[in-house]
Design an enzyme around this catalytic site. Structure first.
Site, PDB file in Angstrom:
ATOM      1  N   HIS A   4      -4.574   1.745   7.811  1.00  0.00           N
ATOM      2  CA  HIS A   4      -3.187   2.234   7.925  1.00  0.00           C
ATOM      3  C   HIS A   4      -2.960   3.394   6.947  1.00  0.00           C
ATOM      4  O   HIS A   4      -2.406   4.433   7.319  1.00  0.00           O
ATOM      5  CB  HIS A   4      -2.241   1.064   7.624  1.00  0.00           C
ATOM      6  CG  HIS A   4      -0.792   1.392   7.588  1.00  0.00           C
ATOM      7  ND1 HIS A   4       0.109   0.942   8.524  1.00  0.00           N
ATOM      8  CD2 HIS A   4      -0.048   2.119   6.699  1.00  0.00           C
ATOM      9  CE1 HIS A   4       1.321   1.380   8.239  1.00  0.00           C
ATOM     10  NE2 HIS A   4       1.253   2.092   7.127  1.00  0.00           N
ATOM     11  N   GLU A   5      -3.421   3.209   5.695  1.00  0.00           N
ATOM     12  CA  GLU A   5      -3.190   4.262   4.684  1.00  0.00           C
ATOM     13  C   GLU A   5      -4.043   5.499   4.979  1.00  0.00           C
ATOM     14  O   GLU A   5      -3.593   6.635   4.769  1.00  0.00           O
ATOM     15  CB  GLU A   5      -3.487   3.731   3.268  1.00  0.00           C
ATOM     16  CG  GLU A   5      -2.706   2.490   2.856  1.00  0.00           C
ATOM     17  CD  GLU A   5      -1.211   2.591   3.024  1.00  0.00           C
ATOM     18  OE1 GLU A   5      -0.687   3.724   3.068  1.00  0.00           O
ATOM     19  OE2 GLU A   5      -0.549   1.548   3.145  1.00  0.00           O
ATOM     20  N   GLN A  24       2.941   9.942   1.856  1.00  0.00           N
ATOM     21  CA  GLN A  24       4.278   9.351   1.943  1.00  0.00           C
ATOM     22  C   GLN A  24       5.197   9.809   0.807  1.00  0.00           C
ATOM     23  O   GLN A  24       6.411   9.662   0.908  1.00  0.00           O
ATOM     24  CB  GLN A  24       4.186   7.813   1.948  1.00  0.00           C
ATOM     25  CG  GLN A  24       3.505   7.265   3.189  1.00  0.00           C
ATOM     26  CD  GLN A  24       3.321   5.773   3.111  1.00  0.00           C
ATOM     27  OE1 GLN A  24       2.360   5.302   2.520  1.00  0.00           O
ATOM     28  NE2 GLN A  24       4.239   5.021   3.684  1.00  0.00           N
ATOM     29  N   GLY A  47       0.830  -1.190   0.000  1.00  0.00           N
ATOM     30  CA  GLY A  47       0.000   0.000   0.000  1.00  0.00           C
ATOM     31  C   GLY A  47       0.866   1.241   0.000  1.00  0.00           C
ATOM     32  O   GLY A  47       2.081   1.167   0.264  1.00  0.00           O
ATOM     33  N   HIS A  81      -2.309   7.640   7.349  1.00  0.00           N
ATOM     34  CA  HIS A  81      -1.295   8.494   6.708  1.00  0.00           C
ATOM     35  C   HIS A  81      -1.938   9.800   6.215  1.00  0.00           C
ATOM     36  O   HIS A  81      -1.364  10.880   6.372  1.00  0.00           O
ATOM     37  CB  HIS A  81      -0.647   7.783   5.523  1.00  0.00           C
ATOM     38  CG  HIS A  81       0.475   6.857   5.879  1.00  0.00           C
ATOM     39  ND1 HIS A  81       1.592   7.262   6.562  1.00  0.00           N
ATOM     40  CD2 HIS A  81       0.666   5.534   5.614  1.00  0.00           C
ATOM     41  CE1 HIS A  81       2.428   6.234   6.709  1.00  0.00           C
ATOM     42  NE2 HIS A  81       1.884   5.166   6.149  1.00  0.00           N
ATOM     43  N   CYS A 101       5.623  -0.405   7.513  1.00  0.00           N
ATOM     44  CA  CYS A 101       5.393   0.872   6.833  1.00  0.00           C
ATOM     45  C   CYS A 101       6.621   1.219   6.010  1.00  0.00           C
ATOM     46  O   CYS A 101       7.749   1.144   6.516  1.00  0.00           O
ATOM     47  CB  CYS A 101       5.132   1.975   7.867  1.00  0.00           C
ATOM     48  SG  CYS A 101       4.752   3.572   7.134  1.00  0.00           S
ATOM     49  N   LEU A 102       6.394   1.599   4.759  1.00  0.00           N
ATOM     50  CA  LEU A 102       7.520   1.953   3.877  1.00  0.00           C
ATOM     51  C   LEU A 102       8.225   3.215   4.369  1.00  0.00           C
ATOM     52  O   LEU A 102       9.371   3.459   3.999  1.00  0.00           O
ATOM     53  CB  LEU A 102       7.016   2.141   2.442  1.00  0.00           C
ATOM     54  CG  LEU A 102       6.413   0.871   1.811  1.00  0.00           C
ATOM     55  CD1 LEU A 102       5.812   1.184   0.443  1.00  0.00           C
ATOM     56  CD2 LEU A 102       7.442  -0.240   1.713  1.00  0.00           C
TER      57      LEU A 102
HETATM   58  O1  K1U Z   1       1.799   2.446   4.099  1.00  0.00           O
HETATM   59  C1  K1U Z   1       2.821   1.838   3.860  1.00  0.00           C
HETATM   60  O2  K1U Z   1       3.891   2.258   4.220  1.00  0.00           O
HETATM   61  C2  K1U Z   1       2.773   0.512   3.127  1.00  0.00           C
HETATM   62  C3  K1U Z   1       2.729  -0.694   4.057  1.00  0.00           C
HETATM   63  C4  K1U Z   1       1.287  -1.163   4.147  1.00  0.00           C
HETATM   64  C5  K1U Z   1       0.926  -2.059   5.291  1.00  0.00           C
HETATM   65  C6  K1U Z   1       1.585  -3.251   5.506  1.00  0.00           C
HETATM   66  C7  K1U Z   1       1.207  -4.080   6.556  1.00  0.00           C
HETATM   67  C8  K1U Z   1       0.171  -3.711   7.370  1.00  0.00           C
HETATM   68  C9  K1U Z   1      -0.466  -2.507   7.168  1.00  0.00           C
HETATM   69  C10 K1U Z   1      -0.094  -1.685   6.120  1.00  0.00           C
HETATM   70  C11 K1U Z   1       3.641  -1.753   3.477  1.00  0.00           C
HETATM   71  O3  K1U Z   1       3.470  -2.175   2.387  1.00  0.00           O
HETATM   72  S1  K1U Z   1       4.931  -2.333   4.480  1.00  0.00           S
HETATM   73  C12 K1U Z   1       5.684  -3.609   3.469  1.00  0.00           C
HETATM   74  C13 K1U Z   1       4.910  -4.876   3.416  1.00  0.00           C
HETATM   75  O4  K1U Z   1       4.006  -5.092   4.205  1.00  0.00           O
HETATM   76  C14 K1U Z   1       5.208  -5.887   2.379  1.00  0.00           C
HETATM   77  C15 K1U Z   1       6.239  -5.732   1.508  1.00  0.00           C
HETATM   78  C16 K1U Z   1       6.500  -6.704   0.535  1.00  0.00           C
HETATM   79  C17 K1U Z   1       5.727  -7.810   0.442  1.00  0.00           C
HETATM   80  C18 K1U Z   1       4.687  -7.989   1.331  1.00  0.00           C
HETATM   81  C19 K1U Z   1       4.421  -7.023   2.302  1.00  0.00           C
HETATM   82 ZN    ZN Z   2       2.683   3.318   6.174  1.00  0.00          ZN
END
Ligand code: K1U
Ligand code: ZN
Length: 168
Positions: A134-135, A51, A46, A138, A92-93
């Site tokens: 979560h998004e 972000q 996501g 943000h 979270c990225l």
């Molecule tokens: O909002 C963001 O920073 C994105 C975040 C979304 C999220 C993940 C988990 C729970 C709630 C919200 C991410 O994508 S973190 C990376 C991640 O979860 C992932 C990366 C590669 C493959 C699978 C998952």
């Molecule tokens: Zn995030």
């Protein structure tokens, strides 16, 4: 299309409250395409416009294994939610390498605009419900680590500062 820079916690710009999109036009569709490319490149499941330092209410999500099911939410609003809540691990990225448990509504109904500017409603549960909440946080200027204890937040800020020193 372009891969955009992702703001890193504790960058204060992550706490900006996003404004609603006034018109879903080519500018917004280009933003969505760039956000999708950025999310796929990261990789993540996501991304919120906040972000990438764009303070408008736009979210992209793709939970598919094949990474071919992009979901776009413009001006999302949660119009209903379950009483039940669930704990789930989040990442979270903007806070790379940090994962922790957050409590969210187990099921939500979200109303948003699609890429044609048309309203739609979606019922979500499981990881999709977690990711939408979560998004949407943000877009309100909230990062998931703000649900954690002050001690954990302080440790995370220390880890992020160390990461910054390593890449500088
Ligand atoms: O909002 C963001 O920073 C994105 C975040 C979304 C999220 C993940 C988990 C729970 C709630 C919200 C991410 O994508 S973190 C990376 C991640 O979860 C992932 C990366 C590669 C493959 C699978 C998952
Ligand atoms: Zn995030």
């Amino acid at each position: 299309m372009a891969v955009l820079d992702i703001l890193r916690y504790p960058d204060t710009r992550l706490h900006t409250v996003a404004k609603p999109v006034k018109q879903v036009d080519e500018r917004v569709r280009t933003l969505v395409a760039d956000m999708a490319q950025t999310m796929y490149a990261a990789p993540g499941i996501g991304l919120a416009a906040t972000q990438v330092d764009v303070h408008e209410q736009v979210i992209v999500i793709d939970l598919s294994d094949a990474r071919d099911h992009l979901q776009v939410f413009i001006n999302p609003v949660i119009i209903a939610h379950s009483d039940e809540r669930a704990d789930g691990e989040e990442g979270c990225l903007s806070v790379p390498g940090i994962y922790d448990e957050v409590e969210r509504f187990a099921r939500i109904t979200v109303r948003a605009l699609n890429l044609d500017g048309q309203p739609f409603e979606l019922e979500a549960s499981g990881l999709l419900a977690v990711c939408i909440q979560h998004e949407m946080d943000h877009l309100k200027g909230k990062v998931f680590v703000q649900y954690l204890s002050r001690l954990k937040q302080s440790r995370i800020r220390g880890k992020m500062a160390k990461l910054d020193r390593q890449v500088a």
